[in-house]
Design an enzyme around this catalytic site. Structure first.
Site, PDB file in Angstrom:
ATOM      1  CG  ASP A 218      14.602  34.493   6.972  1.00  0.00           C
ATOM      2  OD1 ASP A 218      15.251  33.540   6.494  1.00  0.00           O
ATOM      3  OD2 ASP A 218      14.522  35.605   6.412  1.00  0.00           O
ATOM      4  CB  SER A 219      14.783  28.575   6.739  1.00  0.00           C
ATOM      5  OG  SER A 219      15.601  28.370   7.870  1.00  0.00           O
TER       6      SER A 219
ATOM      7  CG  ASP B  72      18.259  34.943   9.008  1.00  0.00           C
ATOM      8  OD1 ASP B  72      19.304  35.555   8.672  1.00  0.00           O
ATOM      9  OD2 ASP B  72      17.816  33.959   8.390  1.00  0.00           O
TER      10      ASP B  72
ATOM     11  CE  LYS C 288      21.611  33.950   7.440  1.00  0.00           C
ATOM     12  NZ  LYS C 288      20.657  34.412   6.408  1.00  0.00           N
TER      13      LYS C 288
ATOM     14  CD  GLU D 138      17.776  36.733   2.785  1.00  0.00           C
ATOM     15  OE1 GLU D 138      17.225  37.183   1.759  1.00  0.00           O
ATOM     16  OE2 GLU D 138      17.364  35.714   3.372  1.00  0.00           O
TER      17      GLU D 138
ATOM     18  CD  GLU E 247      20.065  30.038   0.340  1.00  0.00           C
ATOM     19  OE1 GLU E 247      20.096  30.963   1.180  1.00  0.00           O
ATOM     20  OE2 GLU E 247      19.113  29.237   0.238  1.00  0.00           O
TER      21      GLU E 247
END
Ligand code: KIV
Length: 256
Positions: free
Chosen positions: A45-46, A84, A112, A114, A176
């Site tokens: 999602d960057s 993501d 993925k 978070e 990260e």
């Protein structure tokens, strides 16, 4: 044709050859990166920040993510594609399963998410969809991007999250922006591979944002040494085309 590794193949790489993951957001980049012998293409999602020009990953909706997963899938045959889950789309286990299904239908091999959301991870895995975890700096909820895990309490909390994600069945965990010693500790404490970004060299693999690696944007983060200057190449090509077009006057063109 090389077959893409499954999540189980990737999990089995713990202690073996290091995992290499890059982000990809579009068809031509996926096509090129799929020819590089990488293990995983992450449709991260960057993309909100580096591809779409927003100031946060939170601007990315699930529909936007699915659109980019489709494009990357269309260019990828030899590399595992992970999508993501976007901010606010996995608040409950049920919502997480529904969102994960959307990305798998778009072409993702895995998803993925978070944070230490063990209930969500367990529900998605029970639905047959492999999950990659993500600890340390969590861009979807962070007020500012900064190094995490710098106090003993924070380090213990992050390590406990990684262990819980591992026990819940994640096939890999991204770490990260934590101190290298913490990334090394987590790598020793979990049975799945860890994939680091800005977390030192002692993880089981590394991930970078491809726009940073390729020099597609000016001012990449300090921890990245770009391997190309795509921004410069595009500027030079655009100028060369403009010169070529303007170098021929309308009168000359009519005379040809
Ligand atoms: O969105 C992303 O690109 C990521 C990587 C930095 C791991 O989550």
């Amino acid at each position: 044709m090389t077959t893409a590794p499954t999540a189980a193949d990737l999990r089995a790489r713990k202690g073996g050859a290091r995992l290499v993951m890059l982000t990809a957001y579009d068809y031509p980049t996926a096509l090129a990166l799929d020819a590089c012998g990488l293990d995983i293409l992450l449709v991260g999602d960057s993309l909100g920040e580096v591809e779409l020009g927003y100031d946060s990953t939170r601007a990315v909706s699930l529909e936007m993510m699915a659109h980019h997963v489709r494009a990357v899938r269309n260019g990828t045959t030899a590399t595992h594609v992970c999508g993501d889950l976007t901010a606010g789309t996995y608040r409950t286990p049920e919502e997480a399963v529904g969102s994960a299904r959307v990305l798998v239908e778009a072409g993702a091999d895995s998803v993925k998410l978070e944070g230490g959301l063990v209930a969500q991870v367990s529900a998605i895995i029970a639905d047959g969809i492999p999950v990659m975890g993500h600890v340390g700096l969590l861009p979807q909820t962070a007020a500012v991007y900064r190094r995490e895990g710098t106090t003993p309490e924070e380090a213990d909390r992050i390590a406990a999250e990684a262990r819980a994600l591992d026990e819940a069945g994640c096939f890999a965990v991204v770490i990260e922006a934590v101190p290298p010693a913490l990334a090394e500790r987590i790598t020793a404490e979990v049975s799945c591979p860890t994939i680091g970004i800005a977390a030192g060299s002692e993880c089981d693999g590394q991930v970078l944002v491809s726009t940073d690696l390729l020099g597609q944007l000016p001012n990449p983060p300090r921890f990245v040494a770009p391997k190309a200057d795509v921004h410069g190449i595009v500027v030079a090509a655009g100028r060369a085309f403009a010169d070529e077009v303007r170098g021929v006057t309308n009168a000359e063109r009519k005379a040809v």
